[in-house]
Write a protein that holds these residues in place. Structure first.
Motif, PDB file in Angstrom:
ATOM      1  N   SER A  54      27.475  42.991 -17.233  1.00  0.00           N
ATOM      2  CA  SER A  54      26.106  42.623 -17.595  1.00  0.00           C
ATOM      3  C   SER A  54      25.100  43.412 -16.779  1.00  0.00           C
ATOM      4  CB  SER A  54      25.877  41.127 -17.370  1.00  0.00           C
ATOM      5  OG  SER A  54      24.511  40.789 -17.519  1.00  0.00           O
ATOM      6  N   GLN A  55      23.968  43.730 -17.407  1.00  0.00           N
ATOM      7  CA  GLN A  55      22.869  44.386 -16.708  1.00  0.00           C
ATOM      8  C   GLN A  55      22.299  43.510 -15.607  1.00  0.00           C
ATOM      9  OE1 GLN A  55      20.386  44.282 -20.383  1.00  0.00           O
ATOM     10  NE2 GLN A  55      18.744  43.513 -19.032  1.00  0.00           N
ATOM     11  N   MET A  56      22.498  42.191 -15.715  1.00  0.00           N
ATOM     12  CA  MET A  56      21.936  41.272 -14.726  1.00  0.00           C
ATOM     13  C   MET A  56      22.461  41.557 -13.327  1.00  0.00           C
ATOM     14  SD  MET A  56      21.922  37.598 -16.734  1.00  0.00           S
ATOM     15  CE  MET A  56      23.691  37.627 -17.081  1.00  0.00           C
ATOM     16  N   PHE A  57      23.700  41.993 -13.227  1.00  0.00           N
ATOM     17  CA  PHE A  57      24.310  42.250 -11.919  1.00  0.00           C
ATOM     18  C   PHE A  57      23.520  43.321 -11.171  1.00  0.00           C
ATOM     19  CE2 PHE A  57      27.455  44.236  -9.106  1.00  0.00           C
ATOM     20  CZ  PHE A  57      27.982  43.122  -8.476  1.00  0.00           C
ATOM     21  N   GLY A  58      23.348  44.474 -11.789  1.00  0.00           N
ATOM     22  CA  GLY A  58      22.608  45.552 -11.143  1.00  0.00           C
ATOM     23  C   GLY A  58      21.141  45.216 -10.945  1.00  0.00           C
ATOM     24  N   GLU A  59      20.550  44.484 -11.887  1.00  0.00           N
ATOM     25  CA  GLU A  59      19.145  44.110 -11.754  1.00  0.00           C
ATOM     26  C   GLU A  59      18.918  43.256 -10.516  1.00  0.00           C
ATOM     27  OE1 GLU A  59      17.942  44.023 -16.514  1.00  0.00           O
ATOM     28  OE2 GLU A  59      18.511  42.177 -15.482  1.00  0.00           O
ATOM     29  N   LEU A  60      19.765  42.265 -10.318  1.00  0.00           N
ATOM     30  CA  LEU A  60      19.609  41.384  -9.162  1.00  0.00           C
ATOM     31  C   LEU A  60      19.817  42.147  -7.856  1.00  0.00           C
ATOM     32  CD1 LEU A  60      21.377  38.165 -10.484  1.00  0.00           C
ATOM     33  CD2 LEU A  60      18.922  38.525 -10.168  1.00  0.00           C
TER      34      LEU A  60
END
Length: 361
Positions: A54-60
């Motif tokens: 998920s993109q959420m991992f890198g975003e966080l």
């Protein structure tokens, strides 16, 4: 010539090879190494890492880095470094998410530590909108304040394996069966000096036949980063699967097409990793003058950074099918039965730094 041919020649001239040498050649040999000859990531590859889930991992993580920069006093120049960047997905997501933070991108110099020329080409395409520099190892990084991201980096660093016998600890090595010419494990006849790197609980508690692992390469990187953080300031974030306390056990594993396979039968054709000993790394950081925070579980870390809120925001703008995918990705990243507990997260700082986000209490 194949990797096995190369290893046979080495054994013929040098004698049985340490597991450290076998892992190094199997993974990073410029001609025969696993990472030098393929893109192993994603559903079509051999394994999937969190940034691909998920993109959420890198975003966080990008927002985590921005807050760390603010905690440092928002210096005008800072090196943002990723160790083992894979396809560059994590860094691309981190940079996109952190762009709105005032002044952060203007201060950044992006660095990627990557030995594989094949993966460097993929990373360059992923980060085409950013000025980036590549390095063969951590020692090549320029001086100055630094924020380091290491996601599934330490698990691929070479380990040594020691086997307990009635006489003491002997090193496990690779040889070739004289009858079949197949690769086999053997032991050094003498006691290994590497036993000095084992924690007392492992030295005292292991029974004959048990295996213990140490990674001089990982300890060296931890020591180098600790000294760097003490001198120049910053933080390092380490995300990997492993154990919080040092313990005996054979964790060397090979993965091919998302399945565990025999290590010796797939040398050069499968990913080789070992569980990270976070306690050993923390001791190296402390001895190098740094401060180790954690480890905490990946689930707890991502939850503290707000993954549920980010998922909710994405789902509000998504189609029903996309929303189901976002929910499934969130579960995979944080659920104890998925990646949430097996994967640990640690942060390293200089001795006077404030605890980074996710490690405040």
């Amino acid at each position: 010539m194949s990797l096995l041919d190369h290893l046979r020649r080495r054994v013929a001239t040098e004698g049985p090879l340490p597991v450290t040498d076998v892992m190094a050649d199997a993974l990073t040999h410029p001609r025969f190494g696993y990472y030098a000859t393929r893109d192993p990531f994603g559903a079509a590859g051999d394994f999937v890492t969190a940034p691909e889930v998920s993109q959420m991992f890198g975003e966080l993580i990008g927002l985590w880095a921005a807050v760390v920069w603010q905690q440092m006093g928002s210096p005008g120049h800072v090196h943002l470094v990723e160790l083992g960047p894979g396809r560059g997905t994590l860094m691309a997501d981190a940079l996109r998410a952190s762009r709105p933070v005032p002044g952060f991108h203007a201060a950044l110099q992006v660095h990627l530590v990557e030995a594989s020329r094949t993966l460097r080409e993929i990373q360059e395409r992923s980060l085409s909108g950013y000025a980036s520099s590549w390095h063969d190892d951590v020692s090549g990084l320029p001086d100055g304040p630094v924020i380091v991201i290491a996601n599934e980096f330490f698990d691929a660093l070479p380990i040594a394996q020691l086997v307990r016998t009635g006489a003491g600890w002997h090193e496990r090595r690779l040889a070739f069966d004289p009858q079949t010419d197949a690769p086999v494990w053997t032991l050094t006849p003498g006691i290994s000096p590497l036993a000095a790197l084992l924690h007392p609980t492992v030295l005292m508690g292991a029974r004959p036949g048990e295996i213990a692992e140490v990674s001089p390469a990982a300890l060296s990187v931890a020591d180098l980063l600790a000294r760097r953080l003490k001198r120049d300031g910053g933080a390092a974030l380490v995300i990997d699967y492993g154990h919080g306390e040092s313990a005996a056990g054979d964790t060397l594993q090979a993965v091919q097409a998302h399945k565990s396979v025999d290590v010796l039968a797939t040398l050069g054709e499968a990913d080789l990793t070992a569980h990270v000993d976070f306690a050993a790394l923390a001791r190296a950081v402390s001895q190098g003058g740094g401060l180790a925070h954690g480890p905490v579980t990946q689930g707890a870390f991502l939850s503290a950074l707000g993954i549920a809120q980010r998922a909710h925001g994405l789902m509000a703008k998504a189609t029903p099918e996309q929303a189901r995918d976002i929910e499934a990705a969130t579960v995979r990243l944080i659920d104890p039965g998925e990646m949430g507990t097996l994967f640990k997260v640690a942060a390293w700082t200089g001795p006077a730094a404030a605890p980074p986000p996710g490690f405040e209490a």
